[in-house]
Scaffold this active site. Sequence first.
Site, PDB file in Angstrom:
ATOM      1  N   LYS B  75       0.894  -1.222  -0.046  1.00 58.74           N
ATOM      2  CA  LYS B  75       0.073   0.059   0.161  1.00 58.74           C
ATOM      3  C   LYS B  75       0.887   1.112  -0.017  1.00 58.74           C
ATOM      4  CE  LYS B  75      -3.970   1.802   2.764  1.00 58.74           C
ATOM      5  NZ  LYS B  75      -4.688   1.391   3.857  1.00 58.74           N
ATOM      6  N   SER B 150      -9.708   1.520   2.860  1.00 59.59           N
ATOM      7  CA  SER B 150      -8.545   2.289   2.032  1.00 59.59           C
ATOM      8  C   SER B 150      -7.805   1.354   1.330  1.00 59.59           C
ATOM      9  CB  SER B 150      -8.111   3.484   2.956  1.00 59.59           C
ATOM     10  OG  SER B 150      -7.196   2.704   3.869  1.00 59.59           O
ATOM     11  N   SER B 174      -9.777  -0.962   7.143  1.00 64.78           N
ATOM     12  CA  SER B 174      -9.386  -0.817   5.904  1.00 64.78           C
ATOM     13  C   SER B 174      -8.231  -1.915   5.196  1.00 64.78           C
ATOM     14  CB  SER B 174      -8.249   0.298   5.921  1.00 64.78           C
ATOM     15  OG  SER B 174      -8.930   1.751   5.689  1.00 64.78           O
TER      16      SER B 174
END
Lengths: 96, 484
Positions: B75, B150, B174
Amino acid sequence: MNSSSDLHVRYVAQLARLKLSEEEACRYQEQLEQIVRYIEQIRKLDVRGIEPTAHVVERVNPMRADDPAPSLSPDDATANAPLRAEHLFMVPKVVE
Amino acid sequence: MKLHEFTASRAVAAIRRCEVSSEDLVRALLARMEAVEPQISAMLHVDAEAALAEARARDAAPPSGPLHGIPIALKDNLSVRGQPCTCASRILRGYRAPYDATVVEKLRRAGAVLLGRANMDEFAMGSSTETSSVRATRNPWDPARAPGGSSGGAAAAVAAREAFAALGSDTGGSIRQPAAFCGCVGLKPTYGRVSRYGLVAFASSLDQIGPLTRDVRDAALLFNAIAGHDPHDSTSLSDAPADLSSALGRGVRGLKLGLPREYFLKGIERDVEESVRRAARELEKLGAEIVEVSLPHTEYAVATYYVLATAEASANLARFDGVRYGHRAEKPSDLLEMYGRTRAEGFGAEVKRRIILGTYVLSRGYHDAYYLHAQKARTLIRGDFQQAFARCDAILTPTTPTPAFKLGEKMQDPLQMYLADIFTIAVNLAGACAISLPCGFVVRETTLPVGLQIIGPWMREETIFRIADAYEQATAWREEAPPL
């Protein structure tokens, strides 16, 4: 009792050093009032005598030996600066 | 089977038997990206040459660890020295991290190859990856739908077979929510299990790094590689690592699994609930005992979270002021104007809303009414889990109340977006561990995966892995691949 109408987006944005356009300020005012109204439900909870939780890990002040160890070099630490001189961060003049 | 369809564990075995090289694997995934990225947009930054060079170096060296030669995506909020780390924000455009996150160092030590950086909601604030300042990522099961967020880029990349595995971060769901929306496995470890050093902070008392993978065993493989105490993160726990080797394949006989009645009330779609109840029955057939439990403060979790997470975020994001790194507004007349315009130009709408909300709940006159009150509510929410875990070994819930929603559906209504995380948020507030894995499919316009969340007590990752593995082995959901 405080109520959600106390949230003045323009004032709080200034505290947060965020310059908002007119349009943004209006839009966020409306959206955040709705969110604050939702958040206010926690005030219905009876929390008398309840200790606050700042952190779920029950550990206080982990200590380590105060020994020097390698860390970021001044070059690395300042490499991303938008404006620098040698190893200093340059900003607009703050004192006349 | 094509190389990009491998799981990480299968790729590990193939490398060990010299059937493939790390370079073969990286090339296969790069080719896969070329084929599907135009539809999915999961990745923000892939340095193909650097990944291939790392792979060749692994191929030339003796086996180095349990992930030898295995490409892993990250990420875009995890620091890798010399690589971009933008958190999908304009304010960090051009920034290159000056050091490796501890999880990156650990991945390297395990032999992994860094594949590239995955899209995310800006600063991890969002549940659909639509707040990314770069572009939205699409759900591999239906490109008209969000991958969740996310860590939506990481989940979509794994689901679309562009990566065997990825690391994401989970502050209120997330990792688990996008895993559920994309049909993969996502683990949020116990708070403190994995070092946060080198993770760009959103809400420091809630953030944890964890893996997104194609199956449960891969999640165990990655968790083993990244967990452990780190002197650079004083909130990381020094407890002995979880022993997952004895958890896998052990079955669930003798375990008590709780269904919290508050999670099956309103807002949950009927077929999603049915999938989760079917999963509970399957686990019962495998020898577990199902009991009803109660988490009575569940309805306050989202509100509590949005006070605490935004408060912490407003403090953490104060560092983005145009002085030391990232964007700086042009030709400011003075320092205050530089701060105000830098932040106005650099942050997107959701980040601004959360900074304002967080500043408000911490401001004079409101601190006690909101922030302190929410901290006490957090004590009650944590207490719910303590009481529930006195009655059961783990808790089963849906990961989300609905399958993946459509892109754009919730963007105009931030509160509706917040409520998408209603089943995952309490776990972060409590600090416990949880895993999401596929437990079926529902039909909207297309077939969409449903996630089962297994929540375990603090430091009991081996329990949730044991249950997840037993369920996965008894079912065939992981065989399903998105229609790409």
